[in-house]
Design an enzyme around this catalytic site. Sequence first.
Site: not given
Ligand code: UD1
Ligand code: CA
Length: 464
Positions: A11, A13, A18, A74, A80, A103-104, A363
Amino acid sequence: MTSTRTAAIILAAGMGTRMKSRLPKVLHPVAGRPMIGHLLDRLDELAIDRTVVVLGAGAEAVAEAVDPVPTMVQDPALGTADAVMAARGAMADFDGDVLVLFGDTPLLTAATMERMIARRRAGDDPFVVVLGFRPDDPAGYGRLVLDGDGTLEAIVEDREATEEERAITLCSAGIMAFDGRRLFALLDEVDNDNAKGEYYLTDVVAIARGLGYARAVAEVEDEREVMGVNGRAELAVAEAVMQGRLRARAMAEGATLTDPDSVTFCHDTRLGRDVTIGPQVVFGPGVTVADDVEVRAFCHIEGADIASGAVVGPFARLRPGARIGAGAHIGNFVEIKQALIESGAKINHLSYVGDARVGERANVGAGTITCNYDGFFKAHTDIGAGAFIGSNTALVAPVTVGDGAIVGAGSVITRDVPADALALERNEQMHKEGWAARFRARGKAEKEAAQAPRPPSAGHEKES
Ligand code: UD1
Ligand code: CA
């Protein structure tokens, strides 16, 4: 291993706002490789059967970077679970296990993913294996709610958690392994009735419980392994952790690092046995170092091959296309670019050698410059085996110095030098007997005259 196949959905997207960057977050490099590339490398190590990356709108740069790995878009990003759904088209015919990764999180190891997959395939056939960890500060993470027997009941997002649930220290890393045959049907059940109005992947745990599917947790010891990089400070932490791993690997494989913390590796740096790396050495991409090489302090090396027994530095810069032969010496303040330095050749001081070949045992004296660029074109310099280039020589390319030739110091060489010849290009030295002594005597006399007291001014002279 069973014959079950494994796929991965990464994932990526999210907006990554930040980072405050024009570059998409997952393309920010750690140890010289985009974050998402590290995940792809780990998946390669595990010989994963199929990988799909989920991108947001306008992330062509990410699609290009991960090519040939297929991508799905997406748009809009609704959470997620919605992101995993976006990969459905690429997964419809897949009936093995599915890893969902973020992905991060560039520090996730293959060993952890392997443990998750093994757990997924264990006897109780869990529908989902959630990666758990115990961070120093659980704020912001989903909490893993376990029942009395330690069975996973649900994941509660931080925003939705009760006071009691917030006190749970076991958190979700977000990363999960699923039974792919049941995954998408179950995702259809996820709604967005929550604080963020998003489709949470974490909700699948409670839904699975309702359906009577088994759930499991795999824990990681070191919370840094699942650290999500959201801003530049976390990027720096990820870099430091990755560097620590690369240093440990180099030493485990038989290199001596005299001051490990000051050496910067690239993800693809390859070192042989009995290599010694001094302090403050930086490796860029594409460097291979053979056995018994010594890289002394303060070198910057990228795109270079260094053969066995060579000595490089201190303070040397090897740029892309530098090939240093066995036992060759590249000394201080020497820059090598796109050049083959054959075995036993020495370029020990203050030189620039680019677009060139330096033959065996040649040399190259201090201050030698290959003048390889005329403002329009690059040209080649060829120095034969055993040739001797005197100090402060300019070799104006294209030019060849034959085997065994000697070039006198200070020469500007514009024509090919035959083998075993002496080439000398400088004005003849002349001497003027006694000139220096006369010069000093006259200077001294003039200075004394100037310092003698002046006669008083007449006062009415016109000022100029
Ligand atoms: C998510 C988890 C949380 C967990 C945390 C760990 C969910 C709902 N929550 O929260 O339980 O403790 O990670 O770091 O899963 N992404 C998409 N499309 C979207 C939303 C997100 O591709 O619509 C991708 C983001 O790019 C990222 C990953 O999903 O790579 C996680 O999304 P992020 O918004 O960072 O989730 P957290 O709120 O950190
Ligand atoms: Ca996160």
